[in-house]
Structure formats: structure tokens, C-alpha cells
Design a protein around this motif. Structure first.
Motif, mmCIF file in Angstrom:
data_model
loop_
_atom_site.group_PDB
_atom_site.id
_atom_site.type_symbol
_atom_site.label_atom_id
_atom_site.label_comp_id
_atom_site.label_asym_id
_atom_site.label_seq_id
_atom_site.Cartn_x
_atom_site.Cartn_y
_atom_site.Cartn_z
ATOM 1 N N MET A 1 0.839 -1.173 0.000
ATOM 2 C CA MET A 1 0.000 0.000 0.000
ATOM 3 C C MET A 1 0.885 1.237 0.000
ATOM 4 N N LYS A 2 0.368 2.272 -0.629
ATOM 5 C CA LYS A 2 1.054 3.555 -0.612
ATOM 6 C C LYS A 2 0.043 4.602 -0.160
ATOM 7 N N ILE A 3 0.359 5.302 0.911
ATOM 8 C CA ILE A 3 -0.529 6.299 1.492
ATOM 9 C C ILE A 3 -0.065 7.692 1.084
ATOM 10 N N GLU A 4 -1.024 8.502 0.642
ATOM 11 C CA GLU A 4 -0.780 9.893 0.267
ATOM 12 C C GLU A 4 0.387 10.032 -0.704
ATOM 13 N N GLY A 5 0.287 9.307 -1.805
ATOM 14 C CA GLY A 5 1.319 9.380 -2.825
ATOM 15 C C GLY A 5 1.129 10.596 -3.720
ATOM 16 N N GLY A 6 2.221 11.248 -4.043
ATOM 17 C CA GLY A 6 2.163 12.431 -4.890
ATOM 18 C C GLY A 6 2.070 12.074 -6.370
ATOM 19 N N LEU A 7 1.419 12.945 -7.119
ATOM 20 C CA LEU A 7 1.358 12.812 -8.564
ATOM 21 C C LEU A 7 1.112 14.190 -9.157
ATOM 22 N N VAL A 8 1.440 14.351 -10.431
ATOM 23 C CA VAL A 8 1.233 15.621 -11.124
ATOM 24 C C VAL A 8 0.126 15.424 -12.142
ATOM 25 N N VAL A 9 -0.907 16.288 -12.063
ATOM 26 C CA VAL A 9 -2.033 16.252 -12.993
ATOM 27 C C VAL A 9 -2.207 17.662 -13.548
ATOM 28 N N ASN A 10 -2.144 17.791 -14.879
ATOM 29 C CA ASN A 10 -2.270 19.104 -15.520
ATOM 30 C C ASN A 10 -1.309 20.128 -14.913
ATOM 31 N N ASP A 11 -0.069 19.724 -14.749
ATOM 32 C CA ASP A 11 0.996 20.570 -14.199
ATOM 33 C C ASP A 11 0.750 21.020 -12.759
ATOM 34 N N MET A 12 -0.152 20.336 -12.059
ATOM 35 C CA MET A 12 -0.420 20.674 -10.665
ATOM 36 C C MET A 12 -0.085 19.486 -9.771
ATOM 37 N N LYS A 14 -0.670 16.976 -6.945
ATOM 38 C CA LYS A 14 -1.820 16.401 -6.256
ATOM 39 C C LYS A 14 -1.325 15.236 -5.409
ATOM 40 N N ARG A 15 -2.237 14.642 -4.641
ATOM 41 C CA ARG A 15 -1.873 13.433 -3.903
ATOM 42 C C ARG A 15 -3.084 12.512 -3.820
ATOM 43 N N SER A 16 -2.832 11.266 -4.085
ATOM 44 C CA SER A 16 -3.881 10.255 -3.931
ATOM 45 C C SER A 16 -3.823 9.744 -2.492
ATOM 46 N N ASP A 17 -4.987 9.445 -1.916
ATOM 47 C CA ASP A 17 -5.020 9.021 -0.513
ATOM 48 C C ASP A 17 -4.419 7.644 -0.305
ATOM 49 N N LEU A 18 -4.804 6.681 -1.162
ATOM 50 C CA LEU A 18 -4.329 5.314 -0.968
ATOM 51 C C LEU A 18 -4.293 4.567 -2.292
ATOM 52 N N VAL A 19 -3.197 3.901 -2.554
ATOM 53 C CA VAL A 19 -3.069 2.975 -3.679
ATOM 54 C C VAL A 19 -2.727 1.618 -3.091
ATOM 55 N N ILE A 20 -3.478 0.605 -3.508
ATOM 56 C CA ILE A 20 -3.239 -0.760 -3.033
ATOM 57 C C ILE A 20 -2.683 -1.581 -4.192
ATOM 58 N N TYR A 21 -1.656 -2.357 -3.890
ATOM 59 C CA TYR A 21 -0.970 -3.196 -4.874
ATOM 60 C C TYR A 21 -1.243 -4.664 -4.573
ATOM 61 N N ASN A 22 -1.205 -5.501 -5.611
ATOM 62 C CA ASN A 22 -1.308 -6.939 -5.383
ATOM 63 C C ASN A 22 0.086 -7.509 -5.127
ATOM 64 N N ALA A 23 0.175 -8.810 -4.956
ATOM 65 C CA ALA A 23 1.449 -9.465 -4.635
ATOM 66 C C ALA A 23 2.472 -9.331 -5.754
ATOM 67 N N GLN A 24 2.009 -9.069 -6.969
ATOM 68 C CA GLN A 24 2.901 -8.897 -8.108
ATOM 69 C C GLN A 24 3.343 -7.445 -8.283
ATOM 70 N N GLY A 25 2.897 -6.559 -7.396
ATOM 71 C CA GLY A 25 3.286 -5.159 -7.468
ATOM 72 C C GLY A 25 2.444 -4.316 -8.405
#
Length: 93
Positions: A1-12, A14-25
Motif C-alpha cells: 500500500m502507498k498512502i498519500e502518494g504524490g502525482l502531477v495532474v495538468n501541471d499541478m 496532487k496526492r492520492s489518498d491510498l493505492v493498493i498493490y497486489n502481490a505482483q506489485g
């Protein structure tokens, strides 16, 4: 899991609250959380959909701790559907 991961959207930045990964990543669930007093609206779904243009994750979860909404994304057809729950095979991977 990744909590509060940063990302850029339309040159701004942002941060997503939670991304969950499976065993294969592989990214399998993108979640957006709001406070219990915040009503889930179409704006909330626009927010998570915007983040998902970068992530391209097949399942979305939006919750304020009281209401929970799940969507399955079909990237090939450019569609989505609301589902009752996250499929069991997702929970087990």
C-alpha cells in the motif's frame, strides 16, 4: 500500500489518498477518503477519476467512513460501473 502518494495532474501537484498493490506489485485499487461530515458528491468522483488518468487502476473506492462506493473501470471501452463490493479475488491477491 502507498498512502498519500504524490502525482502531477495538468501541471499541478496532487496526492492520492491510498493505492493498493497486489502481490505482483500491480496497482489494483485507488481510494479517496473524506471526513465523515463530508458528503460524497460527483465532485469526489471527478477528483478520483482525475487521479486515475495517471494511475490507470481498475478499481476505485470512495468513502467518508459512512458511505462507501466502488467502481470498476473498463479502460478498453472507456466505461465504468458501480459495483456492490470489491471482488473476492482482489482481496486475495
Amino acid at each position: 500500500m502507498k498512502i498519500e502518494g504524490g502525482l502531477v495532474v495538468n501541471d499541478m501537484q496532487k496526492r492520492s489518498d491510498l493505492v493498493i498493490y497486489n502481490a505482483q506489485g500491480e496497482k489494483i485499487i485507488l481510494a479517496e477518503f473524506k471526513a465523515p461530515h463530508v458528503k460524497i458528491t460527483s465532485k469526489t468522483f471527478e477528483q478520483i477519476s482525475t487521479y486515475n488518468t495517471k494511475h490507470r487502476i481498475p478499481y476505485l473506492l470512495v468513502s467518508n467512513g459512512i458511505e462507501h462506493h466502488f467502481c470498476k473501470i473498463d479502460f478498453d471501452n472507456g466505461t465504468f460501473e458501480f459495483i456492490e463490493d470489491i471482488p473476492n479475488y482482489i482481496r486475495e491477491t
